[in-house]
Design a protein around this motif. Structure first.
Motif, mmCIF file in Angstrom:
data_model
loop_
_atom_site.group_PDB
_atom_site.id
_atom_site.type_symbol
_atom_site.label_atom_id
_atom_site.label_comp_id
_atom_site.label_asym_id
_atom_site.label_seq_id
_atom_site.Cartn_x
_atom_site.Cartn_y
_atom_site.Cartn_z
ATOM 1 N N GLN A 1 0.870 -1.177 0.000
ATOM 2 C CA GLN A 1 0.000 0.000 0.000
ATOM 3 C C GLN A 1 0.909 1.229 0.000
ATOM 4 N N MET A 2 0.616 2.151 -0.915
ATOM 5 C CA MET A 2 1.414 3.366 -1.040
ATOM 6 C C MET A 2 0.479 4.560 -1.001
ATOM 7 N N LYS A 3 1.028 5.725 -0.614
ATOM 8 C CA LYS A 3 0.210 6.929 -0.641
ATOM 9 C C LYS A 3 1.063 8.138 -0.965
ATOM 10 N N ARG A 4 0.352 9.154 -1.428
ATOM 11 C CA ARG A 4 1.003 10.430 -1.727
ATOM 12 C C ARG A 4 0.144 11.547 -1.159
ATOM 13 N N ASP A 5 0.810 12.464 -0.508
ATOM 14 C CA ASP A 5 0.164 13.669 0.009
ATOM 15 C C ASP A 5 -0.095 14.603 -1.172
#
Length: 161
Positions: free
Chosen positions: A153-157
């Motif tokens: 799982q990856m995320k970007r602000d």
């Protein structure tokens, strides 16, 4: 040169040809069966928002596709990401991701965009990392009794966009 627009029914057959192998389709849509069919794409859209295609500006031919799901509380998930084989490595994926990030922020007020990428999708992991996505969770995924796979799982602000 690329532009974007909403998915339309005439795009479905072409998009179904983007995943060239069962593995590529698994990366795009783990629960879909190979080969991808227009009906499978339509079924996926039952709980998706903003189905978007990146198109060649000169021909309006779709070259990349993605959508959102679980949009709530300032976050969203990016799903069903796929690029036409003849446009991989030519900027279509970057255009798709930048378009989806802008849409998430401006249309849905999203501050954090999430995605899942499988450990065997090295090209995807490298691309998402270069685009500012950071891993934050690792899950073990098994589908239909197949061997276990790691899903990152990856995320970007998006607040700095």
């Amino acid at each position: 040169m690329y532009t974007y627009r909403p998915l339309n029914e005439l795009d479905l057959e072409l998009i179904c040809g983007f995943p060239q192998t069962p593995e590529e389709l698994f990366y795009m849509s783990p629960r879909s069966g190979f080969p991808l069919t227009p009906q499978q794409v339509m079924d996926l859209l039952e709980n998706r928002l903003e189905p978007t295609v990146i198109v060649e500006a000169s021909t309006d031919r779709p070259v990349a596709y993605a959508n959102f799901y679980d949009v709530k509380d300032g976050s969203a998930w990016l799903g069903n990401v796929i690029v036409a084989p003849d446009h991989r490595g030519k900027g279509a994926s970057k255009e798709l991701l930048q378009t989806m990030m802008r849409l998430a922020k401006t249309k849905y007020g999203v501050n954090s965009l999430h995605l899942s990428c499988h450990n065997t999708n090295t090209r995807g992991l490298v691309f998402y990392h270069k685009q500012g996505f950071k891993p934050y969770e690792v899950n073990i995924t098994t589908l239909n009794g197949d061997a276990a796979m790691i899903t990152i799982q990856m995320k970007r602000d998006l607040t700095e966009l």
